[in-house]
Scaffold this motif. Sequence first.
Motif, PDB file in Angstrom:
ATOM      1  N   GLU A 140      94.738  55.774  85.026  1.00 14.58           N
ATOM      2  CA  GLU A 140      94.397  55.143  83.751  1.00 14.58           C
ATOM      3  C   GLU A 140      93.068  55.704  83.255  1.00 14.58           C
ATOM      4  O   GLU A 140      92.096  55.759  83.998  1.00 14.58           O
ATOM      5  CB  GLU A 140      94.281  53.626  83.949  1.00 14.58           C
ATOM      6  N   TYR A 141      93.064  56.114  81.993  1.00 13.86           N
ATOM      7  CA  TYR A 141      91.858  56.659  81.378  1.00 13.86           C
ATOM      8  C   TYR A 141      91.267  55.616  80.444  1.00 13.86           C
ATOM      9  O   TYR A 141      91.984  54.854  79.816  1.00 13.86           O
ATOM     10  CB  TYR A 141      92.182  57.931  80.582  1.00 13.86           C
ATOM     11  N   GLY A 142      89.947  55.607  80.344  1.00 12.02           N
ATOM     12  CA  GLY A 142      89.272  54.687  79.438  1.00 12.02           C
ATOM     13  C   GLY A 142      87.987  55.297  78.933  1.00 12.02           C
ATOM     14  O   GLY A 142      87.594  56.400  79.321  1.00 12.02           O
ATOM     15  N   SER A 143      87.323  54.555  78.051  1.00 11.83           N
ATOM     16  CA  SER A 143      86.030  55.002  77.541  1.00 11.83           C
ATOM     17  C   SER A 143      85.215  53.792  77.128  1.00 11.83           C
ATOM     18  O   SER A 143      85.756  52.711  76.901  1.00 11.83           O
ATOM     19  CB  SER A 143      86.215  55.945  76.357  1.00 11.83           C
ATOM     20  N   TYR A 144      83.910  53.993  77.067  1.00 12.88           N
ATOM     21  CA  TYR A 144      82.999  52.950  76.594  1.00 12.88           C
ATOM     22  C   TYR A 144      81.776  53.626  76.000  1.00 12.88           C
ATOM     23  O   TYR A 144      81.473  54.777  76.309  1.00 12.88           O
ATOM     24  CB  TYR A 144      82.616  51.986  77.729  1.00 12.88           C
ATOM     25  N   ASP A 145      81.074  52.888  75.135  1.00 11.22           N
ATOM     26  CA  ASP A 145      79.837  53.389  74.532  1.00 11.22           C
ATOM     27  C   ASP A 145      78.651  52.751  75.219  1.00 11.22           C
ATOM     28  O   ASP A 145      78.625  51.542  75.448  1.00 11.22           O
ATOM     29  CB  ASP A 145      79.795  53.063  73.035  1.00 11.22           C
ATOM     30  N   LYS A 146      77.668  53.568  75.555  1.00  8.43           N
ATOM     31  CA  LYS A 146      76.433  53.069  76.157  1.00  8.43           C
ATOM     32  C   LYS A 146      75.279  53.801  75.496  1.00  8.43           C
ATOM     33  O   LYS A 146      75.197  55.029  75.583  1.00  8.43           O
ATOM     34  CB  LYS A 146      76.427  53.311  77.669  1.00  8.43           C
ATOM     35  N   ASP A 147      74.436  53.053  74.845  1.00  4.25           N
ATOM     36  CA  ASP A 147      73.277  53.613  74.139  1.00  4.25           C
ATOM     37  C   ASP A 147      73.697  54.699  73.147  1.00  4.25           C
ATOM     38  O   ASP A 147      73.040  55.733  73.016  1.00  4.25           O
ATOM     39  CB  ASP A 147      72.247  54.177  75.128  1.00  4.25           C
ATOM     40  N   GLY A 148      74.810  54.460  72.477  1.00  4.34           N
ATOM     41  CA  GLY A 148      75.278  55.404  71.468  1.00  4.34           C
ATOM     42  C   GLY A 148      75.979  56.628  72.016  1.00  4.34           C
ATOM     43  O   GLY A 148      76.347  57.519  71.262  1.00  4.34           O
ATOM     44  N   VAL A 149      76.171  56.698  73.328  1.00 12.64           N
ATOM     45  CA  VAL A 149      76.838  57.841  73.955  1.00 12.64           C
ATOM     46  C   VAL A 149      78.186  57.374  74.503  1.00 12.64           C
ATOM     47  O   VAL A 149      78.270  56.358  75.198  1.00 12.64           O
ATOM     48  CB  VAL A 149      75.987  58.428  75.101  1.00 12.64           C
ATOM     49  N   LYS A 150      79.233  58.112  74.200  1.00 11.24           N
ATOM     50  CA  LYS A 150      80.566  57.752  74.675  1.00 11.24           C
ATOM     51  C   LYS A 150      80.774  58.314  76.081  1.00 11.24           C
ATOM     52  O   LYS A 150      80.563  59.494  76.333  1.00 11.24           O
ATOM     53  CB  LYS A 150      81.641  58.282  73.730  1.00 11.24           C
ATOM     54  N   HIS A 151      81.162  57.431  76.993  1.00 10.48           N
ATOM     55  CA  HIS A 151      81.437  57.805  78.383  1.00 10.48           C
ATOM     56  C   HIS A 151      82.924  57.623  78.644  1.00 10.48           C
ATOM     57  O   HIS A 151      83.540  56.681  78.152  1.00 10.48           O
ATOM     58  CB  HIS A 151      80.635  56.930  79.352  1.00 10.48           C
TER      59      HIS A 151
END
Length: 151
Positions: free
Chosen positions: A83-94
């Motif tokens: 499973e792939y995912g993503s999140y934003d942290k301090d304006g940077v997409k991880h």
Amino acid sequence: MARGVNKVILVGNLGNDPETKYTQGGMAITTLSVATTSVRKDKDGQQIEKTEWHRVKLFGKLGEIAGEYLRKGSQCYIEGRIEYGSYDKDGVKHYTTDIIADEMQMLGGKSEGGGERPQRTAPRQDSAPRRQQPAAQQAPMDDFADDDIPF
């Protein structure tokens, strides 16, 4: 319409102790860091090892069992899906890649993985029927009482 297949099978060792957290509803979520190593020869005939690290998530009773019985160095068999995912942290997409396990089996003997746990198979999370091994292939389990079974 044809369906796709998303299936992952890993056999590896834990790089650290399992980390178990609980949701507000009380469901266990256990995260494992599993290492798999492959060996190949380069053009000069030298053996080269490559280790891949996999983040594995186990939910519910399966997560509770993994958190209780697995330890750093334990060898285990994991079956699940990627499973792939993503999140934003301090304006940077991880971006993240997780293995969502629906089956786990502890491997190795009493001397491996830092504990004296008998080999066990954790129950599947789904209602699909489980394949039975012929009696000749099942390992004898006379060295523990029924009270030792965690499920």
